[in-house]
Design an enzyme around this catalytic site. Structure first.
Site, PDB file in Angstrom:
ATOM      1  N   ASP A 294       0.801  -1.282  -0.063  1.00 44.07           N
ATOM      2  CA  ASP A 294      -0.011  -0.024  -0.093  1.00 44.07           C
ATOM      3  C   ASP A 294       0.850   1.152   0.059  1.00 44.07           C
ATOM      4  O   ASP A 294       1.755   1.164  -0.718  1.00 44.07           O
ATOM      5  CB  ASP A 294      -1.083  -0.009   1.215  1.00 44.07           C
ATOM      6  CG  ASP A 294      -2.321   0.658   0.929  1.00 44.07           C
ATOM      7  OD1 ASP A 294      -2.193   1.930   0.943  1.00 44.07           O
ATOM      8  OD2 ASP A 294      -3.236   0.084   0.778  1.00 44.07           O
TER       9      ASP A 294
ATOM     10  N   HIS B 285      -3.637   6.019   3.828  1.00 44.52           N
ATOM     11  CA  HIS B 285      -4.205   5.089   3.185  1.00 44.52           C
ATOM     12  C   HIS B 285      -3.797   3.727   3.730  1.00 44.52           C
ATOM     13  O   HIS B 285      -4.531   2.941   4.282  1.00 44.52           O
ATOM     14  CB  HIS B 285      -4.216   5.036   1.518  1.00 44.52           C
ATOM     15  CG  HIS B 285      -5.024   3.919   1.089  1.00 44.52           C
ATOM     16  ND1 HIS B 285      -4.595   2.725   0.551  1.00 44.52           N
ATOM     17  CD2 HIS B 285      -6.497   4.062   0.544  1.00 44.52           C
ATOM     18  CE1 HIS B 285      -5.649   2.100   0.316  1.00 44.52           C
ATOM     19  NE2 HIS B 285      -6.870   3.044  -0.161  1.00 44.52           N
TER      20      HIS B 285
ATOM     21  N   SER C  74     -11.101  -0.319  -0.746  1.00 47.13           N
ATOM     22  CA  SER C  74      -9.930  -0.572  -0.135  1.00 47.13           C
ATOM     23  C   SER C  74     -10.074  -0.801   1.270  1.00 47.13           C
ATOM     24  O   SER C  74      -9.419  -1.505   1.971  1.00 47.13           O
ATOM     25  CB  SER C  74      -9.054   0.953  -0.182  1.00 47.13           C
ATOM     26  OG  SER C  74      -8.500   0.987  -1.208  1.00 47.13           O
TER      27      SER C  74
END
Length: 614
Positions: free
Chosen positions: A203, A243, A545
């Site tokens: 990621d 994220h 996600s």
């Protein structure tokens, strides 16, 4: 006194016999407080905007019209036998002689990642051993946003916390039923928690010093900056969108290890939240920059690194709309070697077609994950299709965020705290002043003249009109507002006041209130109120996600319950024990699998029970 400025007179020709007609000029009002006018800022400003990851250096694509080197993937024909290694070396030598800058060479995939000029590409394409030359395509995060290296284990995992840390998503997936059967906020002795299983998150990197992640973090690699520090920051030290930290927390956040939460939100535990597999180990491979963008070659390299580090599971909340044969081969290779890859299906907002599928989720060797909301219904953004395997919670998921980078608002009026929402790009500041009604904030004279002074006040602004939030704030700021409250006018938006100011600037603290609080706050007009923005360690986020790490964590629970399982068996257990969900608009498949929910909602307790009692 209000100040005016006249527009310059237009030059006109003048007759010798007649005076020119006077030109009528409309006055243009200057800001009352020029020192407070909002100014645009660079990324270097210490704003809460950095928590949103809204400004960052993007990947620069090279135009095919020039002869600059371009990132490419070159696939050669498969070589086997004793000469394979020698052939691979000769191939690399050939491309280097063409001026190629080799980034990665994967002999087992017969693939090189390199930079080639268009002229060199044309020459290489004539090589009969070359199968394909394709762009090293961009990949992106599928969410709707220098540190000192740490040791492999910064602290012992906590086993005691509070049931308040069990988010709705933890409960919906039954994770807490696996490791806290009596629901007392303590991990049950001997229960599967993910212990002994390693999950590799590919990621944007994480905040490895987050109190929820330190105990689980077992190492990482940064394929963006080419070092061993997979932190979600750019080279200037500015944080990215958080994220990867959010994804990691969903998997391994610890009981009783909370960071800074919004103390004025009664729905949040002061100890934060807990991941679905708090006993699992976390590896981190950073392939996305602080803007959430990356390259296929780094995904392939990270995937192989995860396998080399003996990860059981690779979790990928990223993707691209086009397949890539080298990438597919890499996922097939690690699957054959025993690792389970789980990836997000995409946020395209439509049922996946051959043209709209997202990769790597759509490869056969990867588990594709879609999202559901808190009512286990299909959100419009979540992509499906015949390749979809499972769904998991993916709407307003509460999880970890880089420390101090998630803005939350504190609003106090009449001695009482009110729940409100911080707008992005605002500074971490607090201000107390008289509340002044500035209406729609449609111009820089919208606030009452006698109350709007440059000494400062709190502007109350109503949503609506043909004007952006940013312009409303600029207008009242230029009249002296040191803080702003924006009142929502649409009850349908009360659940998620995702208002934005658009870009970093010298904004004052700004917060938004739902329609349910309008009367209470308006009653305070003329009285002092306090508006503050602080930085928290958690955030809400939405997307496939966010759904993906839920499935990755449940896979870790199943594997830790029975470590002798193969990756194929773990996948089969997850799919066969999923809760069947029905979309009234989609015919139910006889196999229980459909294009909206796949096999259904992942269920940890049922899956673990099946693993223990096959």
């Amino acid at each position: 006194m209000r100040r005016l400025v006249l527009l310059g007179l237009l030059g006109l020709g003048v007759s010798a016999c007649k005076e020119p007609e006077p030109i009528k000029v409309e006055p243009q009002e200057l800001p009352l407080c020029p020192d407070l006018v909002v100014k645009d800022l660079s990324r270097s400003a210490p704003l809460a905007s950095q928590a949103q990851g809204a400004v960052s250096s993007a990947l620069r694509s090279t135009s095919a019209s020039d002869n600059s080197p371009q990132p490419m993937l070159v696939r050669f024909r498969k070589q086997t036998g004793v000469q394979a290694a020698a052939v691979s070396r000769l191939r690399e030598d050939r491309v280097r002689k063409l001026g190629a800058l080799v980034k990665y060479h994967w002999p087992s995939l017969d693939t090189l990642a390199l930079s080639l000029t268009p002229e060199a590409q044309a020459r290489l394409a004539q090589d009969p051993e070359v199968l394909s030359i394709t762009p090293d395509r961009p990949v992106h995060a599928l969410g709707m946003s220098p540190w000192v290296p740490v040791s492999a284990l910064l602290g012992a995992p906590s086993t005691t916390g509070s049931t308040a840390e069990y988010t709705w998503a933890v409960r919906m997936t039954q994770a807490n039923q696996v490791w806290d059967a009596n629901n007392d906020g303590v991990l049950d002795s001997g229960a599967p928690t993910g212990e002994g299983i390693t999950v590799c998150v590919i990621d944007s990197g994480i905040d490895p010093n987050h109190p929820e992640l330190k105990a689980a973090y077992a190492g990482g690699k940064d394929f963006v900056d080419n070092d061993d520090v997979p932190e979600d920051k750019d080279t200037s030290g500015a944080w990215g969108g958080g994220h990867g930290t959010h994804v990691a927390g969903t998997i391994v956040a610890q009981l009783g290890s909370g960071g800074q939460v919004n103390p004025n939100d009664p729905t949040l535990s002061p100890s934060g939240m807990v991941g679905l597999a708090p006993g699992a180990k976390l590896l981190v491979a950073r392939v996305l920059d602080e803007n959430g963008d990356g390259r296929t070659s780094d995904v392939i390299a990270a995937l192989r690194w995860c396998k080399e580090k003996e990860a059981h599971i690779a979790s990928l909340s990223l993707g691209s709309s086009n397949p890539d044969e080298a990438e597919r081969a890499a996922f097939d290779e690690v699957y054959a070697a025993g690792m389970l890859s789980i990836a997000a299906s995409g946020n395209g907002g439509e049922l996946a077609t051959p043209e709209s599928k997202v990769y790597p989720a759509a490869y056969a060797s990867v588990v594709a994950v879609g999202a559901v909301d808190p009512e286990a219904k299909h959100p419009a953004f979540s992509q499906g299709g015949d390749h979809l395997s499972l769904v998991a919670p993916g709407v307003n998921i509460y999880s970890t965020y880089p420390q101090g980078q998630s803005p939350f608002a504190t609003l106090e009026a009449g001695g009482k705290f009110y729940a409100s929402s911080a707008l992005d790009f605002v500074p971490y500041e607090e201000y107390t002043g008289k509340l002044v009604d500035c209406g729609l904030g449609e111009n820089n004279r919208s606030c009452p003249e006698l109350e709007a002074t440059c000494e400062g006040f709190v502007a109350y602004v109503t949503r609506g009109g043909e004007i952006k939030f940013s312009d409303k704030v600029k207008n009242v700021r230029s009249q002296g507002a040191r803080a702003v409250i924006i009142a929502n006018n649409d009850p349908e938006d009360d659940e998620a006041l995702g208002f934005t100011l658009g870009s970093p600037a010298t904004w004052p603290p700004v917060t938004a209130i739902p329609t349910t609080l309008v009367n209470d706050i308006r009653a305070q007009i003329g009285s002092p109120v306090r508006v503050g923005i602080r930085g928290g360690d958690y955030s809400l986020s939405t997307g496939t996600s966010m759904a993906t790490p839920h499935v990755s964590a449940v896979a870790a629970l199943v594997w830790s319950a029975r470590p002798t399982l193969t990756n194929t068996q773990v996948r089969a257990i997850l799919e066969s024990t999923a809760k069947n969900l029905v979309d009234p608009e989609v015919p139910e498949s006889p196999t229980g699998k459909d294009i909206v929910f796949g096999y259904g909602l992942v269920q940890a307790k049922v899956a673990v029970d099946k693993a223990l009692n096959p």
